[in-house]
Design a protein around this motif. Structure first.
Motif, PDB file in Angstrom:
ATOM      1  N   VAL A  77     -13.471 -20.563  -9.260  1.00  0.00           N
ATOM      2  CA  VAL A  77     -12.433 -21.638  -9.913  1.00  0.00           C
ATOM      3  C   VAL A  77     -11.300 -21.920 -11.331  1.00  0.00           C
ATOM      4  O   VAL A  77     -11.405 -21.116 -11.528  1.00  0.00           O
ATOM      5  CB  VAL A  77     -13.627 -22.454 -10.811  1.00  0.00           C
ATOM      6  CG1 VAL A  77     -13.586 -23.632 -11.695  1.00  0.00           C
ATOM      7  CG2 VAL A  77     -14.937 -22.496  -9.544  1.00  0.00           C
ATOM      8  N   VAL A  78     -10.743 -22.200 -10.767  1.00  0.00           N
ATOM      9  CA  VAL A  78      -9.420 -22.393 -11.937  1.00  0.00           C
ATOM     10  C   VAL A  78      -9.319 -24.390 -12.418  1.00  0.00           C
ATOM     11  O   VAL A  78      -9.333 -24.993 -11.202  1.00  0.00           O
ATOM     12  CB  VAL A  78      -8.428 -21.933 -11.255  1.00  0.00           C
ATOM     13  CG1 VAL A  78      -6.585 -21.768 -11.496  1.00  0.00           C
ATOM     14  CG2 VAL A  78      -8.003 -20.561 -10.741  1.00  0.00           C
ATOM     15  N   ILE A  79      -9.131 -24.454 -13.697  1.00  0.00           N
ATOM     16  CA  ILE A  79      -9.115 -25.597 -14.099  1.00  0.00           C
ATOM     17  C   ILE A  79      -7.528 -26.016 -14.734  1.00  0.00           C
ATOM     18  O   ILE A  79      -7.348 -24.981 -15.797  1.00  0.00           O
ATOM     19  CB  ILE A  79      -9.971 -25.746 -14.473  1.00  0.00           C
ATOM     20  CG1 ILE A  79     -11.640 -25.833 -14.334  1.00  0.00           C
ATOM     21  CG2 ILE A  79      -9.402 -27.362 -15.011  1.00  0.00           C
ATOM     22  CD1 ILE A  79     -12.159 -26.139 -12.824  1.00  0.00           C
ATOM     23  N   ASP A  80      -6.753 -26.365 -14.483  1.00  0.00           N
ATOM     24  CA  ASP A  80      -5.295 -26.475 -14.753  1.00  0.00           C
ATOM     25  C   ASP A  80      -5.864 -27.652 -15.584  1.00  0.00           C
ATOM     26  O   ASP A  80      -6.305 -29.724 -15.456  1.00  0.00           O
ATOM     27  CB  ASP A  80      -4.174 -27.122 -14.269  1.00  0.00           C
ATOM     28  CG  ASP A  80      -4.031 -25.409 -13.361  1.00  0.00           C
ATOM     29  OD1 ASP A  80      -4.148 -24.519 -14.211  1.00  0.00           O
ATOM     30  OD2 ASP A  80      -4.025 -25.742 -12.386  1.00  0.00           O
ATOM     31  N   VAL A  81      -5.797 -27.936 -17.455  1.00  0.00           N
ATOM     32  CA  VAL A  81      -5.409 -29.382 -18.071  1.00  0.00           C
ATOM     33  C   VAL A  81      -4.646 -30.172 -18.456  1.00  0.00           C
ATOM     34  O   VAL A  81      -3.819 -29.806 -18.611  1.00  0.00           O
ATOM     35  CB  VAL A  81      -6.114 -29.161 -19.201  1.00  0.00           C
ATOM     36  CG1 VAL A  81      -6.186 -30.168 -20.322  1.00  0.00           C
ATOM     37  CG2 VAL A  81      -7.856 -28.247 -19.574  1.00  0.00           C
ATOM     38  N   HIS A  86      -6.662 -35.649 -18.699  1.00  0.00           N
ATOM     39  CA  HIS A  86      -6.562 -35.476 -17.195  1.00  0.00           C
ATOM     40  C   HIS A  86      -7.241 -33.981 -17.021  1.00  0.00           C
ATOM     41  O   HIS A  86      -6.272 -33.376 -17.664  1.00  0.00           O
ATOM     42  CB  HIS A  86      -5.737 -36.507 -16.575  1.00  0.00           C
ATOM     43  CG  HIS A  86      -5.824 -37.810 -17.147  1.00  0.00           C
ATOM     44  ND1 HIS A  86      -5.947 -38.375 -18.126  1.00  0.00           N
ATOM     45  CD2 HIS A  86      -6.247 -38.463 -15.954  1.00  0.00           C
ATOM     46  CE1 HIS A  86      -5.671 -39.895 -17.891  1.00  0.00           C
ATOM     47  NE2 HIS A  86      -5.951 -39.698 -16.887  1.00  0.00           N
ATOM     48  N   ALA A  87      -7.386 -33.535 -16.309  1.00  0.00           N
ATOM     49  CA  ALA A  87      -7.621 -32.468 -15.331  1.00  0.00           C
ATOM     50  C   ALA A  87      -7.736 -32.109 -14.331  1.00  0.00           C
ATOM     51  O   ALA A  87      -7.426 -32.982 -13.163  1.00  0.00           O
ATOM     52  CB  ALA A  87      -8.432 -31.088 -15.593  1.00  0.00           C
ATOM     53  N   ARG A  88      -7.149 -30.719 -13.360  1.00  0.00           N
ATOM     54  CA  ARG A  88      -7.050 -30.559 -12.072  1.00  0.00           C
ATOM     55  C   ARG A  88      -7.579 -29.476 -11.653  1.00  0.00           C
ATOM     56  O   ARG A  88      -7.470 -28.269 -12.806  1.00  0.00           O
ATOM     57  CB  ARG A  88      -6.128 -30.452 -10.943  1.00  0.00           C
ATOM     58  CG  ARG A  88      -5.374 -31.650 -11.325  1.00  0.00           C
ATOM     59  CD  ARG A  88      -3.227 -31.856 -11.296  1.00  0.00           C
ATOM     60  NE  ARG A  88      -2.913 -31.282 -12.296  1.00  0.00           N
ATOM     61  CZ  ARG A  88      -2.014 -30.139 -11.907  1.00  0.00           C
ATOM     62  NH1 ARG A  88      -2.367 -28.970 -11.206  1.00  0.00           N
ATOM     63  NH2 ARG A  88      -1.770 -28.994 -13.095  1.00  0.00           N
ATOM     64  N   GLY A  89      -9.235 -29.059 -10.229  1.00  0.00           N
ATOM     65  CA  GLY A  89      -9.359 -27.814 -10.428  1.00  0.00           C
ATOM     66  C   GLY A  89      -8.740 -26.919  -8.632  1.00  0.00           C
ATOM     67  O   GLY A  89      -9.019 -28.468  -7.559  1.00  0.00           O
ATOM     68  N   HIS A  90      -9.552 -26.093  -8.420  1.00  0.00           N
ATOM     69  CA  HIS A  90      -9.700 -25.937  -7.223  1.00  0.00           C
ATOM     70  C   HIS A  90     -10.824 -23.977  -7.396  1.00  0.00           C
ATOM     71  O   HIS A  90     -11.049 -23.616  -8.192  1.00  0.00           O
ATOM     72  CB  HIS A  90      -8.460 -25.035  -7.311  1.00  0.00           C
ATOM     73  CG  HIS A  90      -8.020 -24.580  -5.257  1.00  0.00           C
ATOM     74  ND1 HIS A  90      -8.355 -25.494  -4.199  1.00  0.00           N
ATOM     75  CD2 HIS A  90      -8.711 -23.564  -4.955  1.00  0.00           C
ATOM     76  CE1 HIS A  90      -7.712 -24.575  -2.813  1.00  0.00           C
ATOM     77  NE2 HIS A  90      -8.396 -23.326  -3.751  1.00  0.00           N
ATOM     78  N   CYS A  91     -11.370 -24.725  -6.262  1.00  0.00           N
ATOM     79  CA  CYS A  91     -12.280 -24.084  -6.058  1.00  0.00           C
ATOM     80  C   CYS A  91     -12.701 -23.104  -4.441  1.00  0.00           C
ATOM     81  O   CYS A  91     -12.509 -23.984  -3.938  1.00  0.00           O
ATOM     82  CB  CYS A  91     -13.411 -23.728  -6.721  1.00  0.00           C
ATOM     83  SG  CYS A  91     -14.723 -25.351  -5.725  1.00  0.00           S
ATOM     84  N   ALA A  92     -13.008 -22.432  -4.633  1.00  0.00           N
ATOM     85  CA  ALA A  92     -13.448 -21.522  -2.927  1.00  0.00           C
ATOM     86  C   ALA A  92     -14.872 -22.064  -3.371  1.00  0.00           C
ATOM     87  O   ALA A  92     -15.373 -22.150  -3.846  1.00  0.00           O
ATOM     88  CB  ALA A  92     -12.927 -19.836  -2.793  1.00  0.00           C
ATOM     89  N   ILE A  93     -15.600 -22.357  -1.810  1.00  0.00           N
ATOM     90  CA  ILE A  93     -17.072 -22.613  -1.544  1.00  0.00           C
ATOM     91  C   ILE A  93     -17.731 -21.748  -0.701  1.00  0.00           C
ATOM     92  O   ILE A  93     -16.465 -21.653   0.882  1.00  0.00           O
ATOM     93  CB  ILE A  93     -17.088 -24.633  -1.339  1.00  0.00           C
ATOM     94  CG1 ILE A  93     -16.520 -24.820  -0.399  1.00  0.00           C
ATOM     95  CG2 ILE A  93     -17.108 -25.165  -2.084  1.00  0.00           C
ATOM     96  CD1 ILE A  93     -17.186 -26.314   0.419  1.00  0.00           C
ATOM     97  N   LEU A  94     -18.653 -21.161  -0.370  1.00  0.00           N
ATOM     98  CA  LEU A  94     -19.207 -21.094   1.191  1.00  0.00           C
ATOM     99  C   LEU A  94     -20.647 -21.636   0.671  1.00  0.00           C
ATOM    100  O   LEU A  94     -21.520 -21.913   0.194  1.00  0.00           O
ATOM    101  CB  LEU A  94     -19.167 -19.934   0.694  1.00  0.00           C
ATOM    102  CG  LEU A  94     -20.382 -18.522   1.548  1.00  0.00           C
ATOM    103  CD1 LEU A  94     -18.941 -18.498   2.997  1.00  0.00           C
ATOM    104  CD2 LEU A  94     -20.542 -17.597   0.965  1.00  0.00           C
ATOM    105  N   LEU A  95     -20.684 -22.305   2.072  1.00  0.00           N
ATOM    106  CA  LEU A  95     -21.914 -23.334   2.388  1.00  0.00           C
ATOM    107  C   LEU A  95     -22.771 -21.953   3.768  1.00  0.00           C
ATOM    108  O   LEU A  95     -22.180 -22.238   4.311  1.00  0.00           O
ATOM    109  CB  LEU A  95     -21.346 -23.951   2.617  1.00  0.00           C
ATOM    110  CG  LEU A  95     -22.701 -25.275   3.391  1.00  0.00           C
ATOM    111  CD1 LEU A  95     -23.189 -25.652   2.549  1.00  0.00           C
ATOM    112  CD2 LEU A  95     -22.051 -27.009   4.174  1.00  0.00           C
TER     113      LEU A  95
END
Length: 131
Positions: A77-81, A86-95
């Motif tokens: 998880v990486v969050i950019d403020v 307002h902020a933006r984020g990206h994360c990897a997922i495994l389901l």
């Protein structure tokens, strides 16, 4: 913005990602829909081109799913403020679903501060590896 404010926003948005995964695995659809801004947008990793807009439409989409047992894992998880609201984020997922091999993908998120706390304004999922 001072670094303590930035870290607090990063933490709140990271928590929102983890809470979403846990609520999803527990089938707590109303609580998931409440994590979205009323005008929020969602795309599922398995249907990245199908936009579901509005927290009520998101709730209906979750309720329409056939029952299944799942376990979502979110990492990297990486969050950019952008600013205090307002902020933006990206994360990897495994389901894991028990119905086949695990699915690997990611979410790109946009967050917005509301009177009720931080909410998803946009949550776009996609699979990294297709079945």
């Amino acid at each position: 913005m001072i670094s303590a404010e930035r870290r607090a926003i990063e933490w709140e948005c990271t928590r929102l990602i983890a809470l979403y995964a846990n609520l999803n695995d527990q089938h707590r659809w109303e609580e998931i829909a409440a994590l979205y801004h009323p005008d929020g947008l969602m795309t599922r990793p398995t249907a990245p081109d199908v936009e579901i807009r509005g927290s009520q439409a998101i709730l209906a989409a979750f309720k329409a799913r056939p029952p299944r047992i799942t376990r979502h894992f979110c990492s990297n998880v990486v969050i950019d403020v952008d600013d205090a609201g307002h902020a933006r984020g990206h994360c990897a997922i495994l389901l894991f679903t028990g119905d086949g091999p695990p699915l690997v993908g990611s979410f790109d998120d946009r967050f917005v501060a509301t009177d009720s706390g931080w909410r998803f304004m946009e949550r776009r999922g996609r699979l990294t590896f297709q079945r």
